[in-house]
Design a protein around this motif. Structure first.
Motif, mmCIF file in Angstrom:
data_model
loop_
_atom_site.group_PDB
_atom_site.id
_atom_site.type_symbol
_atom_site.label_atom_id
_atom_site.label_comp_id
_atom_site.label_asym_id
_atom_site.label_seq_id
_atom_site.Cartn_x
_atom_site.Cartn_y
_atom_site.Cartn_z
ATOM 1 N N LEU A 3 0.804 -1.268 -0.141
ATOM 2 C CA LEU A 3 0.034 -0.042 0.069
ATOM 3 C C LEU A 3 0.724 1.159 0.010
ATOM 4 C CD1 LEU A 3 -2.449 -1.156 2.649
ATOM 5 C CD2 LEU A 3 -3.077 -1.075 0.371
ATOM 6 N N ASP A 4 0.295 2.278 -0.473
ATOM 7 C CA ASP A 4 1.034 3.567 -0.553
ATOM 8 C C ASP A 4 0.973 4.025 1.118
ATOM 9 O OD1 ASP A 4 2.114 5.961 -1.452
ATOM 10 O OD2 ASP A 4 0.211 6.802 -2.282
ATOM 11 N N THR A 5 2.249 4.400 1.512
ATOM 12 C CA THR A 5 1.954 4.598 2.850
ATOM 13 C C THR A 5 2.301 6.271 3.112
ATOM 14 O OG1 THR A 5 2.963 2.468 3.532
ATOM 15 C CG2 THR A 5 3.249 4.038 5.065
ATOM 16 N N PHE A 6 1.338 6.592 4.378
ATOM 17 C CA PHE A 6 1.463 7.888 4.609
ATOM 18 C C PHE A 6 1.966 7.940 6.206
ATOM 19 C CE2 PHE A 6 -0.648 9.071 1.038
ATOM 20 C CZ PHE A 6 -0.300 10.468 0.659
ATOM 21 N N LEU A 50 7.908 16.648 10.000
ATOM 22 C CA LEU A 50 7.166 16.911 8.744
ATOM 23 C C LEU A 50 8.282 17.752 7.579
ATOM 24 C CD1 LEU A 50 4.553 16.823 7.101
ATOM 25 C CD2 LEU A 50 3.792 19.196 8.105
ATOM 26 N N LEU A 51 8.667 18.800 7.979
ATOM 27 C CA LEU A 51 9.673 19.683 7.165
ATOM 28 C C LEU A 51 10.755 18.665 6.505
ATOM 29 C CD1 LEU A 51 9.466 23.164 8.638
ATOM 30 C CD2 LEU A 51 7.963 21.913 7.108
ATOM 31 N N TYR A 52 11.452 17.695 7.516
ATOM 32 C CA TYR A 52 12.795 16.997 7.014
ATOM 33 C C TYR A 52 12.411 15.611 6.694
ATOM 34 C CZ TYR A 52 14.650 21.414 8.598
ATOM 35 O OH TYR A 52 14.584 22.771 8.653
ATOM 36 N N GLY A 53 11.060 15.185 6.321
ATOM 37 C CA GLY A 53 10.732 14.028 5.651
ATOM 38 C C GLY A 53 10.562 12.809 6.655
ATOM 39 N N HIS A 54 10.606 13.150 8.033
ATOM 40 C CA HIS A 54 10.183 11.693 8.763
ATOM 41 C C HIS A 54 8.791 11.371 8.639
ATOM 42 C CE1 HIS A 54 13.688 12.259 11.961
ATOM 43 N NE2 HIS A 54 14.074 12.298 10.907
ATOM 44 N N THR A 55 8.015 12.543 8.323
ATOM 45 C CA THR A 55 6.513 12.182 8.098
ATOM 46 C C THR A 55 6.206 12.677 6.714
ATOM 47 O OG1 THR A 55 6.074 14.057 9.466
ATOM 48 C CG2 THR A 55 6.005 11.860 10.640
ATOM 49 N N ASP A 56 5.051 12.115 6.285
ATOM 50 C CA ASP A 56 4.596 12.796 4.999
ATOM 51 C C ASP A 56 3.513 13.831 5.308
ATOM 52 O OD1 ASP A 56 5.911 10.763 3.314
ATOM 53 O OD2 ASP A 56 4.609 9.358 4.358
ATOM 54 N N GLU A 227 3.885 15.869 -5.185
ATOM 55 C CA GLU A 227 4.367 14.743 -5.817
ATOM 56 C C GLU A 227 3.366 13.665 -5.715
ATOM 57 O OE1 GLU A 227 7.526 14.212 -3.445
ATOM 58 O OE2 GLU A 227 8.643 16.322 -4.157
ATOM 59 N N ARG A 228 2.560 13.563 -4.619
ATOM 60 C CA ARG A 228 1.928 12.408 -4.012
ATOM 61 C C ARG A 228 0.318 12.646 -4.238
ATOM 62 N NH1 ARG A 228 3.920 9.406 1.219
ATOM 63 N NH2 ARG A 228 2.538 7.766 -0.003
ATOM 64 N N ARG A 229 0.048 13.462 -5.222
ATOM 65 C CA ARG A 229 -1.273 14.024 -5.167
ATOM 66 C C ARG A 229 -2.444 12.984 -5.221
ATOM 67 N NH1 ARG A 229 -4.320 18.386 -7.505
ATOM 68 N NH2 ARG A 229 -6.201 17.697 -8.491
ATOM 69 N N ASP A 230 -2.211 11.859 -5.972
ATOM 70 C CA ASP A 230 -3.220 10.885 -5.880
ATOM 71 C C ASP A 230 -3.288 10.064 -4.553
ATOM 72 O OD1 ASP A 230 -4.958 8.914 -7.350
ATOM 73 O OD2 ASP A 230 -3.481 7.341 -6.490
ATOM 74 N N GLY A 231 -2.177 9.972 -3.956
ATOM 75 C CA GLY A 231 -2.285 9.387 -2.539
ATOM 76 C C GLY A 231 -2.971 10.408 -1.616
#
Lengths: 403, 193
Positions: A3-6, A50-56, A227-231
């Protein structure tokens, strides 16, 4: 198929419910996505991950998403808010001593009457050189702005007559108990926990200050949302389905039980249940008081990111941070809220979609039907306690008219 | 250059301080995380503040910095984004840095890199400690299981251990897990008090 993970950051608060339930109850999976939840104790950590990419994505206080996009206190990063996780749900809790000093009753009182009594106490304390201290959860939080809006509206000057300091939600009740602050403005269950511990009494729900005030949002970096618009669209649909489930009276006990788990809120199920059902115990040992709009998800397209709400938050930033109004900043702030993504996600679902992206805030005195491109939308009354309305197209005029 | 260190773990704060001192940065202030934060930072007047990402006082600290600006004192901010790699490495390691505006970027980078290395050294230490603790706990539970087997089945110690080991091998489990199961089962089903 994987699955596409958030990965979604959150703080232990009742209004983190939608991503948690979307994960726990399969709403995410039904949309072909997976959610991993990452818990923190400060909003600064939630934002940085969030800003440094640990979370989406993150459960975030709405003004912090806007201040991040504006580069207040740190370098600017464009942000996107495609979904509002809820309206209100916070309260103002006084220490037992302050509650007695202003004569709080057994139920939620009138904001103006409490304000008058508080003003007298605040002036006495200020003159004695020991001003009242209130704790809010972050300087860029709706709690800070709601509290300041109310104080100023009843004639108490924040920063001059009283002191407003920051305390993280899980430590707010402790700060009250230790006498570090005389009052806290915080989300649930932390007010209820303060009451149950016998260290405070709830003075007001923030919904009494602004009946439809924007609260937590789903925030993302704007580039990642692109980038992840569909998700992202799938995630919005999953959260919207979780919201419908969350407000169903049949499911509240299940929701409270899930939220109370150590991994999520790690808090008593009873306090969480009271918040979810809008039944607030205002004094220790008292009967819970029903206040129907205490916490507001889902109905009236509550999850729709109105650009006018972002504009109100920006106006408060200008008002309280001593920075000049700038039309560019106002536009940047409003562009953080992304009704386009919300509409794209829910088109064809039967969910009501507002026709406009901005509205006059606080102008409705009774429910009215609103223009919608899909579904039937009725907006409830949304007043500020002082009866002022906010026109997002005239922020300077609005600011000039405030006390 | 004065550097303030705020850490909930005094061990980690000491590890970071040592590293900075070795690198010749000796003007250090370790802030007591249980005391009044803003007052201590104000007194220390640092140019750089290193704080762990999970510190519950970060929101308080940011509020203090923002207030300082209102009072016409230096601006503080999270590490400049012009060095995204080192910022990201720092966040990955769990360290946040606040830098007084105007401090040359090239001066903060080595401090941050060093802090990251010290944070990693600390977490290695933590892992080793956790492993040592587990090893100790494992040995204790294995000893108890052996004692149970010796008593219940009349075995000597090497035979009890051999039995444990062969069961672990055939069931593809750790010896300690098998031992744990025996001890638990003895507590529930056995005739021990």
């Amino acid at each position: 198929m994987s699955l596409d993970t958030f990965r979604i950051g959150f703080l232990p608060l009742v209004d983190a419910a939608l991503p948690i339930l979307a994960h726990e109850l399969g709403f995410a999976e039904a949309e072909g996505i997976a959610i991993e939840l990452v818990r923190d104790v400060t909003w600064a950590a939630v934002r940085d991950r969030l800003l440094y990419g640990h979370t989406d994505a993150a459960h975030l206080v709405a003004p912090l998403a806007i201040s991040t996009a504006l580069g207040r206190d740190r370098p600017a990063v464009p942000m996107a808010v495609p979904f509002v996780l809820g309206l209100n749900g916070n309260a103002l809790t006084f220490s037992t001593a302050l509650g007695e000093a202003v004569g709080l009753g057994e139920t939620l009182g009138d904001p103006v009457a409490i304000g008058v009594a508080l003003k007298a106490v605040a002036e006495r304390r200020r003159d004695a050189g020991k001003p009242l201290r209130f704790g809010v959860v972050h300087r860029h939080s709706s709690h800070n702005y709601m509290l300041r809006y109310w104080l100023a509206g009843v004639g108490i000057r924040p920063d001059t007559d009283v002191a407003i300091i920051v305390t993280s939600p899980p430590f707010a009740a402790d700060a009250l108990a230790a006498g570090e602050v005389d009052g806290i403005c915080v989300g649930e269950p932390w007010n209820s926990i303060a009451v149950d511990r016998g260290v405070g009494r709830i003075a007001l729900a923030t919904a009494q200050i602004w009946r439809r005030g924007v609260e937590k949002v789903l925030a993302m970096r704007a580039d990642r949302a692109e980038e992840r618009r569909d998700g992202v669209l799938r995630l919005i649909r999953a959260l919207h389905a979780a919201a419908a489930h969350f407000v169903d009276p049949e499911t509240v006990e299940q929701s409270a039980a899930i939220l109370s788990r150590p991994h999520y809120l790690n808090a008593p199920v009873d306090a969480i249940l009271r918040a979810i059902t809008d039944r607030i115990r205002v004094v220790p040992g008292g009967e819970p008081v029903h206040y129907p709009d205490f916490m507001f998800q889902y109905r009236e397209a509550a999850n729709f990111p109105w650009r006018s709400q972002a504009a109100w938050l920006y106006a408060q930033m200008v008002r309280w941070e001593g920075l000049p109004f700038s039309p560019e900043d106002a536009a940047t702030a409003q562009d953080v809220f992304r009704p386009d993504l919300y509409r794209a996600a829910l088109a064809g679902s039967g969910a009501p979609l507002p026709g406009a992206s901005s509205k006059l805030e606080g102008a409705l005195v009774e429910p009215i039907g609103a223009g919608s491109t899909q579904g039937r939308l009725v907006l409830g009354s949304d007043p500020f306690f002082d009866g002022r309305a906010f026109d997002p197209d005239d922020i300077p005029g609005y600011l000039a008219g405030l006390p | 250059m004065r550097i303030a260190i705020i850490d909930t773990s005094s061990t980690r704060a000491a590890i970071i301080s040592d590293g900075l001192r070795e690198a010749g940065l000796t003007d250090l202030v370790v802030i007591d995380p249980t005391g009044p934060l803003a007052a201590q930072v104000e007194r220390a007047a640092p140019e750089v503040v290193l704080i762990n990402l999970e510190n519950p006082s970060r929101d308080v600290l940011e509020d203090f910095f923002a207030m300082s600006r209102a009072l016409d004192r230096p601006i503080a901010m999270f590490v400049d984004q012009s060095e995204p790699e080192s910022t990201m490495a720092a966040v990955d390691a769990g360290v946040s840095a606040y830098v007084v505006d105007g401090l040359a970027k090239q001066r903060i980078k080595p401090i941050l890199d060093l802090a990251v290395r010290r944070f990693q050294a600390f977490s290695r230490l933590q892992t080793e400690l956790a492993e040592a603790k587990t090893a100790l706990a494992d040995r204790q539970v294995i000893d108890r299981a052996k004692a149970i087997l010796m008593r219940r089945r009349g075995l000597d110690e090497p035979a009890a251990y051999a039995l444990l080991r062969s069961h672990a091998m055939t069931s593809n489990r750790r010896i300690a897990d098998v031992a744990e199961a025996i001890v638990t089962s003895e507590q529930l089903m056995g005739d021990l008090p």
